[in-house]
Design an enzyme around this catalytic site. Structure first.
Site, short mmCIF file in Angstrom:
data_model
loop_
_atom_site.label_atom_id
_atom_site.label_comp_id
_atom_site.label_asym_id
_atom_site.label_seq_id
_atom_site.Cartn_x
_atom_site.Cartn_y
_atom_site.Cartn_z
N ARG A 1 0.87 -1.17 0.00
CA ARG A 1 0.00 0.00 0.00
C ARG A 1 0.91 1.22 0.00
NH1 ARG A 1 2.43 1.67 3.71
NH2 ARG A 1 0.91 3.30 3.93
N GLY A 2 0.28 2.41 -0.04
CA GLY A 2 1.07 3.63 -0.22
C GLY A 2 1.15 3.91 -1.71
N ALA A 3 0.86 5.16 -2.09
CA ALA A 3 0.67 5.47 -3.50
C ALA A 3 1.84 5.04 -4.40
CB ALA A 3 0.39 6.98 -3.64
N ARG B 1 -7.71 -0.26 -6.37
CA ARG B 1 -7.89 0.83 -5.39
C ARG B 1 -8.09 2.13 -6.17
NH1 ARG B 1 -4.19 1.17 -0.28
NH2 ARG B 1 -6.05 2.28 0.42
N GLN C 1 -1.86 2.49 10.17
CA GLN C 1 -0.59 2.49 9.42
C GLN C 1 0.52 3.24 10.17
OE1 GLN C 1 -3.57 3.08 8.04
NE2 GLN C 1 -3.64 2.58 5.87
N ASP D 1 -1.81 10.73 -1.71
CA ASP D 1 -2.19 9.71 -2.70
C ASP D 1 -2.53 10.32 -4.04
OD1 ASP D 1 -2.93 8.66 0.13
OD2 ASP D 1 -2.55 6.94 -1.18
N ASN E 1 -5.02 12.68 1.10
CA ASN E 1 -4.18 11.75 1.87
C ASN E 1 -5.07 11.00 2.85
OD1 ASN E 1 -1.55 10.65 2.45
ND2 ASN E 1 -1.60 11.76 4.38
N LYS E 2 -4.44 10.12 3.61
CA LYS E 2 -5.17 9.26 4.55
C LYS E 2 -6.13 10.06 5.42
CE LYS E 2 -4.99 5.73 4.69
NZ LYS E 2 -5.95 4.86 3.98
C1 LIG Z 1 4.26 7.88 0.21
S1 LIG Z 1 2.74 7.29 0.57
C2 LIG Z 1 1.55 8.58 0.57
C3 LIG Z 1 0.20 8.05 0.85
O1 LIG Z 1 -0.04 6.97 0.00
C4 LIG Z 1 0.05 7.63 2.31
O2 LIG Z 1 0.18 8.75 3.12
C5 LIG Z 1 -1.30 6.99 2.49
O3 LIG Z 1 -2.30 7.66 2.68
C6 LIG Z 1 -1.37 5.54 2.33
O4 LIG Z 1 -2.67 5.03 2.41
P1 LIG Z 1 -2.92 3.46 2.31
O5 LIG Z 1 -4.40 3.32 2.45
O6 LIG Z 1 -2.14 2.83 3.43
O7 LIG Z 1 -2.43 3.01 0.96
#
Ligand SMILES: CSC[C@@H](O)[C@@H](O)C(=O)COP(=O)(O)O
Length: 365
Positions: free
Chosen positions: A53-55, A90, A203, A244, A254-255
């Site tokens: 996960r993470g963009a 996603r 996370q 993201d 973002n999250k």
């Molecule tokens: C460098 S990662 C940036 C974002 O992807 C991160 O902050 C985030 O929101 C991740 O969300 P996730 O749902 O864990 O994929």
């Protein structure tokens, strides 16, 4: 970055030269498990289930997913099916669409026999490029931490607050929000990182705390609602978060919970920075709140928690009143006006159309 002293990335080609290995992030922080992806469906499942996960890491995994698919079926239909399957995993992180478009652009003109090798080569390049982008972000963000350190008494730590995991686990290496932190730590700057737990999937508590801990960076995990209190008491020098998807106008998705931290930061005069590689910019969008699709996830992420019991075994418990309905929005949008700067691989931009266009003139549609 390091796990028990050994350098790791989050994704790599296995020794057999065609399967792909990942760190299964659903098992952290209590188990360190390397998972082998052997086909398109495994790659799609890894993204959907958030093993990765993470963009940025979602984008690179998708590129490898296309490479795996080209081993199974390199026809035009196989390529289109692979990209459609991966794109549906996603909705919010735009790096996924960006990586798939890149793979399609490269592979469509090629004959079936040439696609497999070209796909693996390009996926590997995208992984390397991500490492370089994050390292460059680190250099630009380091200057911000150094500026904060210059205002401190000798030995006094710079307090950085971060949300979710925009660390090396969310990228191939270094992270986005954490790259400046790792570089500052390497330079011997005293740091304290406030790690928001980041409900519902934790996370921050599970991943950011784990990776900072393994790398020896001083940090403290706080419950999600603590940030405002810390800022009111002068205990946060700057916030750095990831994103993201960022619009061409500098709105930052973002999250979930990021927006509330940005509001608290503005109310308390705390700089609020967002670190991002340019593939996270969606140049087609200008209004983040109206236009960015916000992922809604399974209610079970809110109603249940998994953790380790005293004997080290894992257990899942229910924490919400049984039967209560749940809404589980995974992301929110922080308007550009609340963002002090966008830390990109080319420097720190103001969060505006002009600021981004000045750094990336060739990308403006
Ligand atoms: C460098 S990662 C940036 C974002 O992807 C991160 O902050 C985030 O929101 C991740 O969300 P996730 O749902 O864990 O994929």
């Amino acid at each position: 970055m390091k796990v028990d002293g050994k350098p790791y990335r989050t994704i790599w080609l296995a020794e057999d030269g065609w399967t792909v290995e990942i760190i299964d992030q659903t098992r952290l922080p209590h188990r360190f498990v390397v998972e082998r992806l052997q086909g398109l469906e495994a790659a799609a499942h890894a993204i959907r289930s958030m093993q990765v996960r993470g963009a940025p890491l979602i984008g690179v995994t998708a590129a490898y997913g296309v490479a795996l698919a080209m081993t199974e079926d390199p026809s035009d239909a196989g390529l289109e099916r692979a990209c459609a399957t991966l794109l549906a995993t996603r909705p919010t992180a735009v790096n996924l669409r960006w990586a798939l478009e890149e793979m399609q652009r490269l592979l469509r003109p090629l004959g079936d026999n040439a696609r497999r090798q070209a796909a693996y080569e390009r996926a590997g390049e995208l992984a390397e490029e991500d490492v370089a982008l994050c390292r460059a972000i680190g250099g630009h963000g380091l200057a911000l931490i150094e500026a904060a350190a210059a205002k401190k008494k000798p030995g006094e730590a710079v307090n950085v607050l971060t949300h979710c995991n925009a660390g090396w686990l969310a990228t191939v290496d270094w992270g986005t929000a954490t790259a400046p932190i790792y570089l500052a730590h390497e330079k011997g700057i005293a740091l304290n990182v406030w790690v928001d737990e980041t409900r519902p999937r934790n996370q921050g508590a599970a991943l950011t705390a784990w990776e900072l801990g393994h790398h020896g960076v001083p940090h403290k995990v706080v419950a999600d609602n603590v940030g405002g209190h810390l800022m009111q008491h002068g205990l946060v020098d700057l916030c750095i978060v990831g994103t993201d998807r960022t619009t061409a106008t500098g709105d930052v998705c973002n999250k979930i919970g990021t927006y509330l931290k940005a509001l608290a930061a503005q109310d308390n005069g705390v700089p609020f920075y967002v670190a991002l590689p340019s593939p996270t910019i969606d140049w087609t969008l200008s209004d983040g709140i109206e236009e960015i699709p916000i992922e809604e996830r399974d209610a079970r992420e809110v109603t249940h928690l998994t953790g380790a019991t005293a004997d080290g075994s894992l257990a899942t418990i229910e924490v919400v009143a049984p039967g209560s309905p749940v809404a589980n929005y995974a992301f929110d949008v922080t308007p550009a006006r609340l963002v002090s700067g966008l830390i990109t691989e080319r420097g720190v931009a103001t969060a505006s159309r002009e600021g981004l266009a000045a750094l990336f003139p060739e990308r403006v549609p």
